[in-house]
Write an enzyme that holds these catalytic residues in place. Structure first.
Site, PDB file in Angstrom:
ATOM      1  N   CYS A  95      41.523  41.552  38.687  1.00  0.00           N
ATOM      2  CA  CYS A  95      40.258  41.443  37.973  1.00  0.00           C
ATOM      3  C   CYS A  95      39.363  42.663  38.209  1.00  0.00           C
ATOM      4  O   CYS A  95      39.713  43.760  37.812  1.00  0.00           O
ATOM      5  CB  CYS A  95      39.562  40.168  38.432  1.00  0.00           C
ATOM      6  SG  CYS A  95      38.960  39.221  37.075  1.00  0.00           S
ATOM      7  N   HIS A 191      44.076  35.667  37.698  1.00  0.00           N
ATOM      8  CA  HIS A 191      43.773  35.059  38.982  1.00  0.00           C
ATOM      9  C   HIS A 191      44.193  33.600  38.891  1.00  0.00           C
ATOM     10  O   HIS A 191      44.951  33.234  38.018  1.00  0.00           O
ATOM     11  CB  HIS A 191      42.304  35.246  39.349  1.00  0.00           C
ATOM     12  CG  HIS A 191      41.349  34.585  38.412  1.00  0.00           C
ATOM     13  ND1 HIS A 191      40.794  35.229  37.339  1.00  0.00           N
ATOM     14  CD2 HIS A 191      40.863  33.334  38.392  1.00  0.00           C
ATOM     15  CE1 HIS A 191      39.993  34.388  36.706  1.00  0.00           C
ATOM     16  NE2 HIS A 191      40.015  33.237  37.320  1.00  0.00           N
TER      17      HIS A 191
END
Lengths: 243, 445
Positions: A95, A191
């Site tokens: 991310c 994630h």
């Protein structure tokens, strides 16, 4: 002496937004279950990082504001971090951490300078890309699943992606690619956290790190029934027969 | 009030009754219908509140705080409009007023106690001007829906700007809430727990807002209560926990909860450190509204925790406790309260990922589940749409668990083979269904 790996977790006090602790826990357990030692070092912004001591580095995700704080610090570690990567050091960047691997992230509030470890860049877009995600990659025996939530659109140029998007948006919502694979660096928007439901990605990183350190890596198989079922249920639910 | 208003109220009442008949809550639908027929209805009805409109905002404890506040005000003989079920977006707020009004569009209410979703306040305040906002806490919650916590704070700040003479009762122990209240420039009163309660301080717990909102420097703490709640100060710019007006002193956590505020001893028989904040916030809100609360003790004794918040069921001799746990801060508090019960127990955890839960379940990894590794926890069963994620979460802290697809089956089995002391922790959309299952079982046995 017992074999093992030293894992560096960069700035967990700032970059800890999407269950990154789970990635660390997964790396640690899958080493320990195989009789290896796992030594996790957490670094805060004021710590000096000796990359020579590290075998694997995790760079997690944070809010834009926190990323801005981190990026000011990155200049100090850029040279050492880059040498680590070029030497085949294993890195997982998720991310915000993935965006920081590249040259820059252009946001409305200004440019966040990256580490330039990998030839990629990110621009802010709208709307945020929020979805479950399923991808398949040639290096991996099983689909990779996770959750993405990012405003940035990342462009990886000629680099190899981690996989092709079967469900979700991926790097930029346009080219059907997710993440990046560069040397032993895995960068991704996925994630969930990434590793527990993708034990094959976890073992990929561990193998690369062990090979670099000991010249060979023999990871004995573990009972991954629960991991595989959790992975399969996401694939089935979102990508159906598509993956 | 006009035909349109009457039609809106009638339609909403019929809708609500119909929904109840088929076993649905239906509050949101009723509100939506009323607002469609008469878009000005919330403004008209909320304008009739005679004394004050009090709103509760913050991540955790809204429903309990709001219902306690409502009970405290009712205990003094006031008529109160309240969105008791926790429907806290615009339509749910509208429904609370519409369903409390008569068909001529008249509302007889001294107070309104309204809990509001952090992201919805900015949509509600154009229709309803609160006098006092109780700001409880800000934690990471449903990142896919709210985005990062900074965005939630911006939205709340925008909402506060819509109400120039708003007063804020803020939890001074939370640096994020305190900063938000100070930034707003509104009249502010504080509540909190000024002295250290826990001597052990966990270093691993996820804490929000560790960096000063004013200058970005790492905050220093002399102690934590839990999460980022505690006594903080910024070494650089001087931002710090302000003096506390409503201070919970002499806190006792053994055998329920007890503390002293304004010289009165308050004690209740339910648990959970966070309930000190809930009671304190309600006390501060009601006192600021001008009530002396002579009947508070009786109200607290007779208070039934809100739907699915520490709700106790008795099924065939077994004790079953149902509790909502929907984000890391709430879950960690829940685990603390489960573990203060040292007797043998079974545990069921139900995790869904519907829109209202947050479709991203990565937060499960921010919860300190390793604390369940204790011999008093006889078994852990996981269920829900994301039961498999939950099972993996536990596997990676070496806690074995059993997966059951059906929640009902899970409860039935653990009642049959368990030790008669069952805890059921569920997230938001699993709550209603699980509650109904337990109610049914309680009735049958």
């Amino acid at each position: 002496m017992k074999k093992g790996l030293t894992i560096g977790h960069l700035y967990p006090d700032l970059l800890n937004l999407y269950g990154d602790r789970g990635n660390i826990q997964c790396l640690r357990k899958r080493l320990e279950w195989r009789g290896y030692e796992a030594d996790v070092l957490e670094f805060t912004l004021d710590d000096k990082i000796d990359f020579n001591r590290l075998d694997l580095v995790l760079l997690g995700g944070g809010s834009d504001r926190e990323q801005m704080i981190v990026c000011k610090k990155l200049r100090d570690i850029r040279k050492d971090f880059s040498a680590f990567v070029e030497d085949g050091g294993a890195v997982l960047a998720v991310c915000g951490g993935y965006q920081l691997l590249g040259h820059y992230y252009d946001t409305q509030e200004g440019r966040i300078e990256g580490l330039s470890l990998v030839d990629l860049y990110t621009e802010q877009g709208s709307p945020r890309l929020i979805s479950n995600e399923v991808i398949i990659g040639p290096d991996f025996s099983m689909p990779i699943v996770g959750f993405e939530n990012h405003g940035g659109r990342t462009f990886i140029g000629e680099n190899r992606p981690l996989g092709q998007v079967k469900f979700g948006f991926g790097n930029n919502g346009q080219d059907g690619q997710e993440g990046v694979l560069y040397r032993n660096v895995v960068g991704t928007y996925l994630h969930g956290p990434l590793l527990p439901k993708n034990p094959h990605v976890c073992d990929y990183l561990l193998s690369r790190a062990l090979e670099r350190k000991y010249g060979e890596a023999s990871l004995e198989p573990l009972d991954d029934t629960q991991e595989e079922e959790a992975n399969r249920s996401i694939v089935k639910r979102f990508a159906g027969g598509n993956a | 009030m006009g035909v349109r208003t009457s039609a809106a109220i009638a339609a909403a009442k019929i809708m609500s009754a119909a929904c109840r008949l088929i076993g649905k809550q239906g509050v949101t639908y009723a509100g939506k219908l009323a607002m469609r027929i008469d878009p000005g209805i919330l403004k008209k009805l909320s304008g009739q509140v005679e004394k004050k409109i009090l709103v509760v905002c913050g991540t955790n404890g809204k429903t309990t705080t709001n219902n306690l506040l409502c009970a405290a005000l009712e205990g003094e003989g006031n008529r109160v409009v309240c969105n008791r079920t926790g429907s806290n977006m615009l339509m749910g707020v509208a429904a609370a007023f519409v369903l409390a009004a008569d068909l001529r569009g008249r509302l007889r209410a001294d107070y309104a106690c309204i809990e509001i979703d952090e992201a919805s306040a900015v949509r509600v305040f154009p229709h309803m001007k609160p006098d006092l906002m109780i700001l409880t806490n800000l934690f990471r919650d449903q990142l896919d829906r709210y985005g990062e916590i900074d965005l939630t704070m911006e939205k709340l700040s925008d909402a506060i700007k819509l109400v120039p003479d708003l007063e804020i009762a803020v939890n001074a122990d939370d640096p994020l809430c305190t900063w938000l209240a100070q930034e707003s420039g509104r009249k502010t009163v504080t509540f909190g727990i000024s002295r250290q309660v826990y001597t052990e301080q966990s270093s691993r717990e996820i804490r929000e807002g560790q960096f000063c909102k004013c200058c970005g420097t790492a905050l220093e703490y002399s102690f934590y209560h839990y999460s980022q709640m505690g006594d903080y100060r910024c070494p650089k710019c001087g931002f710090a926990r302000p003096p506390i007006r409503y201070d919970a002193a002499e806190v006792s956590l053994s055998d329920g909860l007890a503390f002293t505020v304004d010289g009165r001893r308050i004690s209740v028989d339910y648990r959970g450190f966070y309930n000190i904040y809930n009671i304190l916030a309600a006390y501060a809100g009601a006192t600021e509204a001008g009530e002396a609360l002579p009947h508070l003790d009786g109200v607290l004794k007779g208070y039934d925790p809100a739907f699915g918040r520490n709700e106790l069921f008795s099924i065939g001799g077994a004790r079953v406790l149902l509790n909502l746990a929907k984000n890391p801060a709430g879950f960690n508090q829940n685990i603390s309260s489960v573990m203060t019960d040292t007797s043998p127990k079974d545990l069921i955890i139900v995790i869904n990922d519907n829109a209202q839960d947050g479709t991203d379940v990565s937060w499960l990894w921010d919860v300190d589940f390793d604390r369940l590794a204790d011999e008093s926890v006889r078994s852990v069963t996981v269920s829900g749409i994301r039961g498999r994620d939950m099972q993996l979460r536990l596997k990676y802290v070496d806690i074995p668990s059993t997966l059951e697809e059906s929640v009902e089956e899970a409860i039935r089995k653990r009642l049959a083979d368990g030790c008669g002391n069952l805890y059921v922790l569920v997230n938001y959309t699993a709550l209603y269904h699980t509650h109904q299952i337990l109610k049914e079982m309680e009735k049958r046995k």
